[in-house]
Design a protein around this motif. Structure first.
Motif, mmCIF file in Angstrom:
data_model
loop_
_atom_site.group_PDB
_atom_site.id
_atom_site.type_symbol
_atom_site.label_atom_id
_atom_site.label_comp_id
_atom_site.label_asym_id
_atom_site.label_seq_id
_atom_site.Cartn_x
_atom_site.Cartn_y
_atom_site.Cartn_z
ATOM 1 N N ASP A 64 0.864 -1.315 -0.057
ATOM 2 C CA ASP A 64 0.042 -0.072 -0.054
ATOM 3 C C ASP A 64 0.865 1.243 0.115
ATOM 4 O OD1 ASP A 64 -2.388 1.418 -0.064
ATOM 5 O OD2 ASP A 64 -3.213 0.986 1.976
ATOM 6 N N ARG A 115 -2.746 5.349 -4.314
ATOM 7 C CA ARG A 115 -4.319 4.403 -4.446
ATOM 8 C C ARG A 115 -5.006 4.912 -5.617
ATOM 9 N NH1 ARG A 115 -6.785 2.985 1.360
ATOM 10 N NH2 ARG A 115 -5.123 1.971 2.289
ATOM 11 N N CYS A 142 -5.738 -6.191 -6.980
ATOM 12 C CA CYS A 142 -5.902 -4.567 -6.465
ATOM 13 C C CYS A 142 -7.246 -4.322 -6.371
ATOM 14 C CB CYS A 142 -5.117 -3.942 -7.498
ATOM 15 S SG CYS A 142 -5.782 -3.918 -9.181
ATOM 16 N N PRO A 151 -3.532 0.116 -6.370
ATOM 17 C CA PRO A 151 -3.362 -0.364 -5.115
ATOM 18 C C PRO A 151 -4.510 -0.095 -3.820
ATOM 19 C CG PRO A 151 -1.419 0.511 -5.976
ATOM 20 C CD PRO A 151 -2.418 1.083 -6.771
ATOM 21 N N VAL A 176 -2.288 -3.516 -3.088
ATOM 22 C CA VAL A 176 -2.447 -5.000 -3.920
ATOM 23 C C VAL A 176 -2.154 -5.963 -2.862
ATOM 24 C CG1 VAL A 176 -0.629 -6.315 -5.276
ATOM 25 C CG2 VAL A 176 -0.953 -3.876 -5.660
#
Length: 489
Positions: A169, A175, A195, A202, A204
């Protein structure tokens, strides 16, 4: 975030609120050096209360700069060293947030990394002679990677080849950065990886149990890092791996860089087809990583672009050391763009020198920058000082980087007085009338290191430029303003 970065700025520049600093290097610094003109360094005013740095008017940039290590090469070297048999000493590592996140991840994964107490840019990595397995098989290993794409993507692929549960992360912007194409390729090879379905970004999640190998076909349009990540992980599979590009491959020089580095660690990649088209890559089951003993990270060619452009804009003479005609990095081609604009470029194996005859005006250019997207940002500011418009093409990847760089560049160039036409994957920059950029413009940097470093060059127009959040340069180049000032007059 603002508070943290303000603290970073204070740490970097050793300042108090509303203070200033003189950008003079210290002779013991390993990361960079400059010419004797550093004795006449510019003084940049810093206001830590506002978290702003004012780059005062620059009339000339002249001198010699030794570049920090390449971000892309630093993290690739660290990962390949971790996957190899034997110990590898990695030298001239970039001191930055991105590299710190990779080193912290290797620490968490219990890959032995010995720091050199006398040289912050050197470490010795004891390789795992294969995949990296979880140090805690019964628990999920959580890795926080900030906004470091050069750590997130390769680690996501490599950890699929071992055994264990992992979650990768980062910061909110991470993200928002797509990784679905890489995840799709890994799934085709049998990986249990996912994901966020709604965004393709992410975090992931990996449930790894080793991979046999096989074939994967992925898109190369979004980021060359996806292909590079799969390539670096492929020798960890038990069988052969074939990876093909199903559309087109952007930033092919970065893939060539990856393949060249893999070769230094003993792995050969067979290439079929044209790298500028839809190539495919075969990694045989007998290919395994072996330590080269030691490896020196090349100077960062993307960072070279700021100093080369500054010389072209001001008519000074700047030599960057650490990359040159022998470089494996595609971004050295930025020097050719400066030559097209009217500068004079001199090449040596490990250095590049740029100057410009003051009687020769810079002229606007129309350039496909698909192979140099990071350095292309610097071209956007150089365009402000050129005669006629500059068209920067094939940079859709700008929209997927640390920030939405296309919109950010359009916004900040417009603030400085330019007229900018924005399209999906290119933009046209019409310089301000008479190439006179506006004074005391506050540049929003969007927590993007390259925005801060690029737009500092607007001060070459003889104006003050106020950089918001200067500490964001810590991602790749924490000493940037010091180095810029050391060759400025």
């Amino acid at each position: 975030m603002r508070i943290a970065l303000a603290a970073t700025a204070s740490l970097l520049y050793n300042i108090s609120p509303a203070a200033s600093f003189t950008a003079v290097r210290t002779p013991t610094t390993h990361q960079h050096s400059s010419s004797p003109s550093a004795l006449h360094a510019k003084t940049f005013a810093v206001d830590t209360a506002k978290n702003q740095l004012t780059v005062t008017p620059i009339s000339t940039l002249s001198g010699t700069v030794t570049l920090p290590g390449s971000k892309s090469l630093s993290n690739r070297c660290l990962l390949l060293a971790a996957l190899s048999s034997g110990k590898t000493r990695v030298e001239n590592l970039l001191e930055s947030d991105d590299i710190r996140y990779m080193l912290e991840a290797l620490d968490t994964l219990q890959v032995p990394v010995e720091r050199d107490v006398t040289d912050k840019t050197a470490v010795t990595v004891t390789g795992q002679a294969g995949p990296i397995d979880s140090p805690t098989p019964d628990e999920t290993v959580e890795l926080f990677l900030g906004n470091a794409g050069t750590a997130m993507r390769p680690l996501a692929a490599a950890l699929c080849m071992g055994r264990g549960s992992f979650v990768l992360d980062g910061v909110p912007r991470m993200r928002e950065r797509p990784i679905a194409d890489l995840i799709d390729g890994l799934k085709q090879l049998g990986a249990k990886v996912s994901c966020v379905e709604e965004t393709g970004c992410p975090p992931v999640t990996i449930r790894a149990d080793g991979l046999e190998g096989g074939k994967a076909s992925i898109s190369g349009k979004m980021s060359s890092q996806f292909l590079s990540s799969l390539l670096m992980a492929s020798p960890l599979c038990e069988g052969d791996v074939t990876i093909s590009i199903k559309d087109e491959l952007i930033s092919a020089p970065y893939v060539s860089l990856t393949i060249g580095l893999m070769k230094k660690f003993g792995v050969s990649v067979q290439i079929e087809g044209d790298m500028d088209g839809t190539p495919s890559f075969l990694i045989g089951s007998d290919e395994k990583y072996t330590s080269p003993g030691s490896i020196l990270v090349e100077g960062d060619a993307s960072s070279a672009s700021y100093f080369l452009a500054g010389a072209a804009i001001t008519g000074g003479t700047v030599t960057v050391r650490g990359c040159g005609s022998d470089s494996v990095q595609g971004d050295v081609a930025f020097a050719n763009v400066m030559e097209q604009m009217g500068a004079t470029v001199t090449w040596a194996p490990e250095s590049i020198t740029v100057t410009r005859d003051p009687s020769v005006r810079l002229k606007g250019v129309d350039v496909d920058c698909g192979k140099i997207p990071d350095a292309a940002m610097t071209l956007a500011v150089a365009a402000l000082f050129a005669e006629g418009p500059t068209t920067i093409r094939n940079v859709y990847s700008w929209r997927l980087k640390e920030t939405e760089r296309m919109k950010a560049i359009v916004a900040e160039c417009t603030k400085l007085g330019a007229t900018v036409e924005e399209f999906e994957d290119y933009c046209i920059i019409h310089p301000p009338e008479g190439n006179k950029v506006k004074d005391n413009v506050v540049i929003e940097t969007y927590d993007d290191h390259r925005m801060a470093m690029t737009f500092a060059l607007a001060a070459c127009g003889g104006v003050n430029v106020i950089i918001e959040d200067p500490g964001c340069t810590a991602k790749t180049f924490p000493t940037y303003f010091e180095m810029l000032g050391s060759i400025a007059s």
